[in-house]
Scaffold this active site. Structure first.
Site, short mmCIF file in Angstrom:
data_model
loop_
_atom_site.label_atom_id
_atom_site.label_comp_id
_atom_site.label_asym_id
_atom_site.label_seq_id
_atom_site.Cartn_x
_atom_site.Cartn_y
_atom_site.Cartn_z
CG PHE A 116 13.94 -1.01 -1.11
CD1 PHE A 116 14.55 -0.85 0.13
CD2 PHE A 116 12.56 -0.90 -1.18
CE1 PHE A 116 13.79 -0.56 1.26
CE2 PHE A 116 11.80 -0.62 -0.05
CZ PHE A 116 12.41 -0.44 1.16
CD GLN A 154 3.73 -4.31 -3.10
OE1 GLN A 154 3.83 -3.25 -2.51
NE2 GLN A 154 4.49 -4.62 -4.13
CG HIS A 189 5.97 -5.22 2.88
ND1 HIS A 189 6.88 -5.93 3.61
CD2 HIS A 189 6.62 -4.14 2.38
CE1 HIS A 189 8.04 -5.28 3.56
NE2 HIS A 189 7.91 -4.20 2.83
CG LEU A 219 6.21 -2.30 6.42
CD1 LEU A 219 5.52 -3.28 5.50
CD2 LEU A 219 6.64 -1.08 5.67
CD GLU A 267 11.60 -4.47 -0.34
OE1 GLU A 267 10.36 -4.42 -0.32
OE2 GLU A 267 12.25 -4.54 -1.39
NE ARG A 292 7.92 -4.17 -1.20
CZ ARG A 292 7.68 -2.92 -0.88
NH1 ARG A 292 6.51 -2.39 -1.16
NH2 ARG A 292 8.59 -2.20 -0.27
CG HIS A 309 2.96 -2.54 1.96
ND1 HIS A 309 3.04 -1.84 3.14
CD2 HIS A 309 3.95 -2.08 1.17
CE1 HIS A 309 4.04 -0.98 3.05
NE2 HIS A 309 4.59 -1.09 1.86
NE ARG A 338 4.28 0.02 -3.58
CZ ARG A 338 4.98 0.46 -2.54
NH1 ARG A 338 5.63 1.60 -2.61
NH2 ARG A 338 5.01 -0.20 -1.40
C1 LIG Z 1 4.19 1.26 6.51
C2 LIG Z 1 4.37 1.71 5.10
C3 LIG Z 1 5.63 1.96 4.59
C4 LIG Z 1 5.80 2.38 3.28
N1 LIG Z 1 7.06 2.61 2.83
C5 LIG Z 1 7.24 3.06 1.57
C6 LIG Z 1 8.55 3.34 1.09
O1 LIG Z 1 9.55 3.18 1.79
N2 LIG Z 1 8.68 3.78 -0.19
C7 LIG Z 1 7.61 3.98 -1.00
O2 LIG Z 1 7.80 4.40 -2.13
N3 LIG Z 1 6.36 3.73 -0.56
C8 LIG Z 1 6.14 3.26 0.71
N4 LIG Z 1 4.87 3.01 1.14
C9 LIG Z 1 3.73 3.32 0.28
C10 LIG Z 1 3.45 4.81 0.30
O3 LIG Z 1 3.66 5.33 1.58
C11 LIG Z 1 2.03 5.15 -0.10
O4 LIG Z 1 1.66 4.45 -1.22
C12 LIG Z 1 1.90 6.63 -0.40
O5 LIG Z 1 2.35 7.36 0.70
C13 LIG Z 1 0.51 7.03 -0.79
O6 LIG Z 1 0.44 8.44 -0.83
P1 LIG Z 1 -0.81 9.21 -1.37
O7 LIG Z 1 -0.46 10.64 -1.38
O8 LIG Z 1 -1.29 8.59 -2.62
O9 LIG Z 1 -1.97 8.93 -0.30
P2 LIG Z 1 -2.01 8.93 1.31
O10 LIG Z 1 -0.76 9.34 1.93
O11 LIG Z 1 -2.61 7.63 1.67
O12 LIG Z 1 -3.03 10.09 1.62
C14 LIG Z 1 -4.39 9.98 1.38
C15 LIG Z 1 -5.06 11.24 1.82
O13 LIG Z 1 -6.42 11.24 1.40
C16 LIG Z 1 -7.25 11.58 2.48
N5 LIG Z 1 -8.58 11.01 2.27
C17 LIG Z 1 -8.92 9.71 2.06
N6 LIG Z 1 -10.24 9.62 1.93
C18 LIG Z 1 -10.75 10.86 2.07
C19 LIG Z 1 -12.07 11.40 2.05
N7 LIG Z 1 -13.15 10.63 1.88
N8 LIG Z 1 -12.22 12.73 2.23
C20 LIG Z 1 -11.14 13.53 2.44
N9 LIG Z 1 -9.87 13.07 2.46
C21 LIG Z 1 -9.70 11.76 2.28
C22 LIG Z 1 -6.52 11.03 3.66
O14 LIG Z 1 -6.98 11.60 4.85
C23 LIG Z 1 -5.10 11.42 3.33
O15 LIG Z 1 -4.88 12.75 3.64
C24 LIG Z 1 4.67 2.56 2.46
C25 LIG Z 1 3.42 2.31 2.95
C26 LIG Z 1 3.25 1.87 4.26
C27 LIG Z 1 1.90 1.56 4.77
#
Ligand SMILES: Cc1cc2nc3c(=O)[nH]c(=O)nc-3n(C[C@H](O)[C@H](O)[C@H](O)COP(=O)(O)OP(=O)(O)OC[C@H]3O[C@@H](n4cnc5c(N)ncnc54)[C@H](O)[C@@H]3O)c2cc1C
Ligand code: SF4
Ligand code: SF4
Ligand code: FES
Lengths: 245, 576
Positions: free
Chosen positions: B122, B236, B238, B252, B255, B286, B351, B386
């Site tokens: 990656f 960031q 992407h 997306l 990568e 990136r 992203h 990142r």
């Molecule tokens: C298409 C895509 C591909 C990716 N691929 C990768 C990868 O291959 N490798 C990697 O390391 N990272 C990747 N990322 C990044 C990574 O997926 C995210 O940064 C990570 O999943 C974030 O997780 P999190 O638990 O912080 O929050 P999230 O998964 O964003 O969860 C947030 C939670 O908070 C809740 N929430 C938000 N606001 C409120 C509110 N006001 N009240 C109650 N609940 C709320 C939401 O409903 C959700 O449940 C990718 C991102 C995208 C978009």
């Protein structure tokens, strides 16, 4: 630019006596999916329209609905593949919260009952598995929990009489069963869970947006396992061999 | 309207059911405390499910030379030296154990021929380091964590329930008010400790890979009770998002396509990365690849729909369908393009948000007592950029730590009950948005779309000072307009009301992003200023925001210096 009519199911259980359909006209752009139109309606025309969506990429399984009568993901259904009037209804297998949004929590209630993944005793800290032996379960792990298979299954829809956990939860059971290092016997659970009512119509397999071969690769093998379980010879052999794989 | 307000007392409140929130919940439950998880989407559908490429951990299963020191150094260097060294160290050291633990929960990673965990290359990772399950790694993480949590009695989940306000007393977080879309009622939650795991804010931009729910709520809510924010200018892009059809612009293109050998071409068929980055080429960091693509496009070497080509056809259909099934599917379904035979069209898309809530590296504690934060909502680990795969590692490593330390805090502190009149006041504030006489121009989504377009047009990859000033003024004028937004209908699944609530968070965060972007007069990582295209040593520091008495204060804090025993692993920063 062409316009299309979207006939959308409306029902607010708090105030409406009966459901009704409301028609909206939307300009259709090239490559547009049904969800694009529904989001446009719910944000720019009528914000009282309830719709559930999150990824808009066919990855989260939120936007399930019946489009022209077929269970599909709204974000994966191209408008150009449909006629000039498009009818959108909620999934019928679940209780309606409002308009297109249904209460799918029952699926989790059933999921909780599945005996959980139970790794064989005495495994080392770091596990070794071959690609070929993880592949079967990996197919089922593609499931995005859209519950369209549950919606399409006549047994599940009418499960008030015949309790059935539905194809999604059979898939979930199969994930554990096909895990190369699992040690649990879930046949007794499946026996209690209505798998016998499934008459292998394959409707679930046809609607799965992840193209999981639900019936062929999960339901039929699990049914066979159920049958074998009742066979005393099989019991003996599987006891000697440890597990049936 | 006189809606029901249900009261709940819990040891720990977790906001967010992404990877960070769910991983935290496990720790709370294992500490025998009660825990309540709130999420805007349905359980199992959080933004994390979209993660494709994999999770970074130096297992060395494919490249045995890999180890935590290399992962640590990669993270610091690509964060352009403003990341927190201790967070990077913890991430690099603990990620392998988090991966093995997922396996023990039932995750099935792709395997090497020896039966170990397969790891793919990656961008800017020195070795092949990303453990993956095809291109559905995030989904698998959510499912196995969900499996752990479903069976626990001391974890309660309220999904489709939106936190509208956090409460603090004497700088201690004490609870929240939330609105349940599904039930059409409110919850008043008193908690001994609170974890904000609400993810990022990509939806503030028009062209983004992020889910609908990624509107930065938690960052804004925490800020408003006094939590410090950091690195707000670091958004960031992407390098590769879809450009066509319009409805999926920004979606997306993992990568992983480049990791598996995909190459970038401009409309003349030139492999232009050879010009920008002769060594790392398509797999440079990136920000480098994103800017290169952007330059090709604005300099007239872009494709018909305003992108560049990404080509993987030389790998053959069988390989592509096995390694990148979701990408194959995505292009076939959405664009009618067969990526085993045709080139993809791609352009940069918003992203990930490196900035967010300031946290203590060990404990994830914020500057508000009893308030913790992990995952994309928190900041510090990724600095100015990142690394792919580091976020999934982040949410597990620091999600777990948030759980452990929130549990310790909860064991040590008493519950302070929310004040009824304050709860009622908050409920009234929300209800005031509902107005059946609301007119079309009071629709919140008109302002939201205006804001998103402004951010994409003016606060993008190459930042121009005039554009930034324009954006800031625009945000101020939208803030005025936002005072009039209203929604018709009831409390049940009211899309308009949700828009009204999210809009306020989006505007506040957009303002902070732009103000920090104006302030940082240099180019570093994801932040690139047209008028200051070089990195500047005097900006080797973090910009932070604090909020007291309705005042937003911006200031600088130094980047903690890397101790010698770690410094030896990292190549020294150079300026020219
Ligand atoms: C298409 C895509 C591909 C990716 N691929 C990768 C990868 O291959 N490798 C990697 O390391 N990272 C990747 N990322 C990044 C990574 O997926 C995210 O940064 C990570 O999943 C974030 O997780 P999190 O638990 O912080 O929050 P999230 O998964 O964003 O969860 C947030 C939670 O908070 C809740 N929430 C938000 N606001 C409120 C509110 N006001 N009240 C109650 N609940 C709320 C939401 O409903 C959700 O449940 C990718 C991102 C995208 C978009
Ligand atoms: S094959 Fe079985 S589970 Fe699937 S739809 Fe038919 S009856 Fe239901
Ligand atoms: S098995 Fe297929 S149809 Fe059923 S819930 Fe999973 S993804 Fe949806
Ligand atoms: S919105 Fe996620 S599957 Fe359609």
């Amino acid at each position: 630019m062409t316009k299309k009519k979207f006939r959308i199911f409306r029902f607010d259980p708090n105030k409406d006596k009966e459901p009704y359909f409301k028609e909206y006209e939307v300009d259709v752009k090239e490559g547009m999916v049904v969800l694009d139109a529904v989001i446009y309606i719910s944000q720019m025309i009528d914000t009282t329209l309830a719709v559930r969506w999150n990824c808009k990429a066919a990855r989260c399984g939120s936007c399930s609905a019946e489009i022209n009568g077929k269970p599909r993901l709204m974000c994966k259904t191209r408008v150009s593949d449909l006629g000039d009037t498009i009818t959108i209804e909620p999934m019928k297998a679940f209780k309606i919260v409002k308009d297109l949004v249904t209460d799918v929590s029952i699926n989790f209630e059933y999921a909780k009952k599945i005996p959980k993944f139970n790794p064989k005793p005495g495994l080392p800290q770091i596990w070794q598995m071959q690609q070929i032996s993880v592949e079967r379960a990996q197919e089922f792990k593609r499931c995005i929990e859209c519950f369209l298979c549950q919606d399409s299954c006549h047994v599940f829809r009418n499960h008030k009489d015949n309790y059935y956990i539905g194809p999604r939860n059979v898939i979930k059971t199969a994930i554990y069963d096909f895990h190369p290092l699992d040690s649990e016997d879930r046949t007794e659970f499946l026996d209690r869970s209505g798998l016998n009512f499934c008459n292998v119509t394959k409707c679930c397999q046809e609607v799965c947006p992840e193209h999981i071969r639900i019936t062929d690769n999960a339901i039929i093998p699990e049914k066979e396992r159920l049958l074998n379980r009742k066979d005393p010879l099989y019991k003996l052999v599987s006891k000697l061999k440890g597990r049936d794989r | 309207m006189n809606p029901e307000i249900k009261k709940i007392d819990t040891d720990v409140l977790i906001i967010g059911a992404g990877g960070a929130g769910l991983r935290a919940a496990l720790e709370i439950s294992q500490a025998n405390l009660s825990c309540l998880i709130l999420t805007k989407s349905v359980l199992g559908k959080a933004h994390t499910v979209m993660a494709e490429g994999g999770i970074a951990a130096s297992l060395g299963d494919v490249d045995p030379q890999d180890n935590w020191t290399v992962h640590f150094a990669d993270t610091i260097v690509e964060g352009v030296y403003i990341g927190n060294y201790r967070m990077a160290e913890l991430l690099a050291k603990e990620a392998p154990e988090r991966v093995y633990e997922l396996e023990r929960y039932g995750a099935l990673f792709d395997r090497t021929p020896e039966g170990k965990i397969m790891q793919r290359a990656f961008g800017a990772h020195t070795y092949r380091r990303l453990c993956h399950i095809g291109d559905k790694t995030g989904l698998e993480i959510i499912r196995v964590l969900e499996d752990q949590i479903l069976y626990r009695d001391n974890v309660k989940i309220l999904d489709e329930t939106v936190v509208t306000k956090l409460f603090a007393k004497n700088n201690r977080a004490i609870g929240a008010v939330a609105w349940s879309l599904r039930e059409g009622i409110f919850y008043a939650i008193s908690a001994k400790a609170i974890i904000v795991a609400t993810g990022g804010l990509g939806r503030i931009y028009k062209v983004t890979s992020n889910s609908h729910e990624s509107t930065g709520d938690g960052i804004s809510l925490a800020f408003q009770i006094g939590a410090r924010l950091r690195d707000m200018e670091m958004v960031q892009f992407h390098p590769t998002g879809m450009v066509w059809p319009e409805g999926v612009r920004g979606l997306l293109v993992t990568e992983g396509v480049r990791g598996e050998g995909g190459i970038l071409l401009n409309k003349n068929g030139e492999r232009f990365m050879l010009r920008y980055s002769p060594e790392k080429k398509e797999l440079d960091a990136r920000d480098v690849v994103a800017r290169a693509i952007y330059r090709e496009i604005i300099e007239g070497r872009g494709t018909e729909h305003g992108g560049v080509y990404l080509d993987i056809t030389h790998k053959g259909a069988a390989f592509i369908k096995k390694k990148l099934p979701a990408m194959y599917e995505q292009f076939k379904e959405f664009a009618g393009v067969d990526i085993t035979k045709e080139k993809m069209e791609v352009a940069p898309t918003v992203h990930y948000f490196m900035g967010g809530i300031y946290v203590d590296p060990e404990t994830t504690a914020t500057t508000v007592d009893g308030l913790f934060s992990a995952g994309e909502a928190a900041s510090g680990l990724h600095g100015a950029n990142r690394l792919g795969g580091n976020s999934l590692a982040d949410i597990l490593v620091f999600g777990r730590r948030a759980g452990i330390y929130a549990a310790l805090y909860a064991k040590d502190h008493d519950l302070i009950k929310l004040d009824d009149s304050e709860v009622e006041q908050e409920v009234k504030r929300v209800l005031d948005y509902i107005d059946d006489k609301a007119t079309e121009d009071q629709d919140p989504y008109i302002i939201i779309e205006d804001l998103r377009q402004t951010m994409s047009d003016k606060v993008g990859i190459l930042r121009d000072p005039n554009d930034l000033e324009y954006a800031l003024n625009k945000i101020y004028s939208l803030k005025e307009k936002a005072k009039n937004v209203r929604a018709r209908g009831s409390l049940t699944f009211n899309q308009g009301l949700l828009g009204c609530l999210e809009l306020n968070h989006m505007l506040l965060l957009a303002e902070l992003i732009v103000r920090a972007a104006i302030e940082r007069k240099e180019s570093r990582g994801a932040h690139f200023r047209k008028d200051y295209p070089k990195k500047d040593r005097s900006y080797l520091k973090n910009i932070v925001f604090d909020y007291n008495d309705n005042n937003i204060k911006m200031s600088y804090i130094p980047v903690p210096e890397i101790p010698d025993d770690l410094k030896k692993y990292v190549k020294e920063e150079v300026y020219d």
